[in-house]
Design a protein around this motif. Sequence first.
Motif, mmCIF file in Angstrom:
data_model
loop_
_atom_site.group_PDB
_atom_site.id
_atom_site.type_symbol
_atom_site.label_atom_id
_atom_site.label_comp_id
_atom_site.label_asym_id
_atom_site.label_seq_id
_atom_site.Cartn_x
_atom_site.Cartn_y
_atom_site.Cartn_z
ATOM 1 N N ASN A 7 0.939 -1.121 -0.096
ATOM 2 C CA ASN A 7 0.010 0.097 0.001
ATOM 3 C C ASN A 7 0.924 1.325 -0.068
ATOM 4 O O ASN A 7 1.339 1.742 1.177
ATOM 5 N N LYS A 9 0.299 4.265 -1.142
ATOM 6 C CA LYS A 9 -0.653 5.311 -0.600
ATOM 7 C C LYS A 9 -0.586 5.544 0.715
ATOM 8 O O LYS A 9 -0.664 6.820 1.046
ATOM 9 N N LYS A 42 -5.410 -0.248 -1.661
ATOM 10 C CA LYS A 42 -5.417 1.226 -2.024
ATOM 11 C C LYS A 42 -6.333 1.877 -1.132
ATOM 12 O O LYS A 42 -5.769 2.754 -0.445
ATOM 13 N N ASP A 43 -7.602 1.547 -0.773
ATOM 14 C CA ASP A 43 -8.395 2.098 0.034
ATOM 15 C C ASP A 43 -8.701 1.333 1.342
ATOM 16 O O ASP A 43 -10.013 1.463 2.076
ATOM 17 N N TYR A 45 -8.541 -0.368 5.307
ATOM 18 C CA TYR A 45 -8.316 0.092 6.544
ATOM 19 C C TYR A 45 -8.866 -0.993 7.391
ATOM 20 O O TYR A 45 -9.365 -1.864 7.273
ATOM 21 N N GLY A 57 -12.445 -2.995 3.011
ATOM 22 C CA GLY A 57 -11.954 -2.405 1.935
ATOM 23 C C GLY A 57 -10.881 -3.180 0.943
ATOM 24 O O GLY A 57 -10.463 -2.587 -0.001
#
Length: 147
Positions: A7, A9, A42-43, A45, A57
Amino acid sequence: MKVAAQNRKAHHDYYVEDSFEAGIELAGTEVKSIRAGTLNLKDAYCSVKDGQIFLIGMHISPYEKGNIFNKDPVRVRRLLMHKREIRKLHALVKQDGYTLVPLSVYFKNARVKVQVGLCRGKKNYDKRDAAAQRDAKRLVERAMKSR
């Protein structure tokens, strides 16, 4: 250790204070799909609920030969950690500004593991400052290399 996904990002959007290793509860076709490298963090959590920690996610594409055994690609998955660690993380997350973010998914001794980071969010000016420092470092390395 074979890294299946990272990840990137997360390091851009957060300061990673600490990281923990956790197992993950998966179906057989999901493991085959991860071995093929078809997952996205990516998104994603993590959240703590009822003394358990869940990964929300993360997208694992359906295994093409899995037919009826394929699960929902973005379903909530349970992470496997010791109760003591989960309680510690829950206490830290309740503090203002902390969140749990999956940093990478990898294989360790044929088991799928997730590296979970305890993170604090960055402001926009922090992101610009980090980009400026990275550019300056790149310029210095380029100048040293050309000598």
